[in-house]
Design an enzyme around this catalytic site. Sequence first.
Site, PDB file in Angstrom:
ATOM      1  N   ASP A 176     -18.455  13.451   0.085  1.00  0.00           N
ATOM      2  CA  ASP A 176     -18.650  12.119  -0.494  1.00  0.00           C
ATOM      3  C   ASP A 176     -18.890  11.066   0.583  1.00  0.00           C
ATOM      4  OD1 ASP A 176     -18.456  13.069  -3.036  1.00  0.00           O
ATOM      5  OD2 ASP A 176     -16.388  12.426  -3.369  1.00  0.00           O
ATOM      6  N   GLY A 177     -18.223  11.221   1.731  1.00  0.00           N
ATOM      7  CA  GLY A 177     -18.428  10.275   2.821  1.00  0.00           C
ATOM      8  C   GLY A 177     -19.851  10.284   3.331  1.00  0.00           C
ATOM      9  N   ASN A 226     -18.043   2.636  -3.850  1.00  0.00           N
ATOM     10  CA  ASN A 226     -16.658   2.969  -4.188  1.00  0.00           C
ATOM     11  C   ASN A 226     -15.801   1.732  -4.426  1.00  0.00           C
ATOM     12  OD1 ASN A 226     -16.760   5.719  -4.337  1.00  0.00           O
ATOM     13  ND2 ASN A 226     -15.655   6.108  -2.440  1.00  0.00           N
ATOM     14  N   GLU A 227     -15.554   0.964  -3.353  1.00  0.00           N
ATOM     15  CA  GLU A 227     -14.657  -0.173  -3.490  1.00  0.00           C
ATOM     16  C   GLU A 227     -14.785  -1.141  -2.330  1.00  0.00           C
ATOM     17  OE1 GLU A 227     -13.249   2.400  -0.791  1.00  0.00           O
ATOM     18  OE2 GLU A 227     -12.564   3.041  -2.778  1.00  0.00           O
ATOM     19  N   ARG A 265       0.410 -12.713  -4.101  1.00  0.00           N
ATOM     20  CA  ARG A 265       1.049 -12.545  -2.799  1.00  0.00           C
ATOM     21  C   ARG A 265       1.381 -11.069  -2.623  1.00  0.00           C
ATOM     22  NH1 ARG A 265       2.724 -17.485  -4.660  1.00  0.00           N
ATOM     23  NH2 ARG A 265       2.803 -19.199  -3.141  1.00  0.00           N
ATOM     24  N   ASP A 323       0.225  -7.325  -0.034  1.00  0.00           N
ATOM     25  CA  ASP A 323      -0.486  -6.738   1.101  1.00  0.00           C
ATOM     26  C   ASP A 323      -1.994  -6.913   1.009  1.00  0.00           C
ATOM     27  OD1 ASP A 323       1.914  -5.967   2.127  1.00  0.00           O
ATOM     28  OD2 ASP A 323       1.668  -3.824   1.735  1.00  0.00           O
ATOM     29  N   ALA A 330       0.913  -3.693  -3.222  1.00  0.00           N
ATOM     30  CA  ALA A 330       2.293  -4.137  -2.951  1.00  0.00           C
ATOM     31  C   ALA A 330       2.479  -5.631  -3.202  1.00  0.00           C
ATOM     32  CB  ALA A 330       2.691  -3.785  -1.518  1.00  0.00           C
TER      33      ALA A 330
END
Length: 264
Positions: free
Chosen positions: A45-46, A122-123, A148, A150, A185
């Site tokens: 995929d990469g 992808n993202e 707020r 990560d 997070a």
Amino acid sequence: MKFAVTSKGDSKSDKLVDVIKTYLLDFELEYDEEEPDIVISVGGDGTLLYAFHRYSSRLDKTAFVGMHTGHLGFYADWTPDALEKLVIAVAKTSYKPVEYPLLEVVVHYQGEEKATRYLALNESTVKSIEGTFVMDVEIKGEHFERFRGDGLCISTPSGSTAYNKALGGAIVHPSLEAIQLAEMASINNRVFRTVGSPLILPAHHTCVLKPVNGQKFQISVDHLTLLHKEVKSIQYRVADEKIRFARYRSFPFWKRVHDSFISE
């Protein structure tokens, strides 16, 4: 028909690339790395992500097909033992085009009219360089929340099985034109509050992130990660462009999900 072949760069993939090129040239197809009608990605995929970004300026003219030399990929559906079948299919038959939605990323800067535009298969992720990541999130021009934590991850449907899934996001079928916003997070207490769940936005909704603390951010687009300074806002939406895959046989999405995450 003009074709190009990209390789993961390991010896196994390079050897397969040489064989594919030789066979297709014997079938009198034309090798053209600049303006190919079809790109065959050999690796994983990469490798296909790399090919996508290399030819992102001609998505309306180029189709992609992937061969994986390792584990089953979500984009690379052919295996080395089926090389001859793939070559004959490319040379002798017409493919069924299958299109997947893409993510448009537009970064605006303080005091500048120009912006930087990217496409992601992808993202895209956003993280702060210093201090707590604090970002106002707007959806369809309306303030939704002050985040707020990560960082934030915005993914495509086909990318929902990647980093988004690791963050607890939903797996979305790529026939749906949507983007997904997942938290990294988040800080939630009596003072600070976020929705705490991934959000799936349809094609006509735009998500804009506006910095509250700081103006330097680490922004990733698929495998590319860059430091952006003086960031005013980051806009995400379903792109007008799509990636087109050349399907010569069935490659069901849910079977890929099952084989990747459930099958032993």
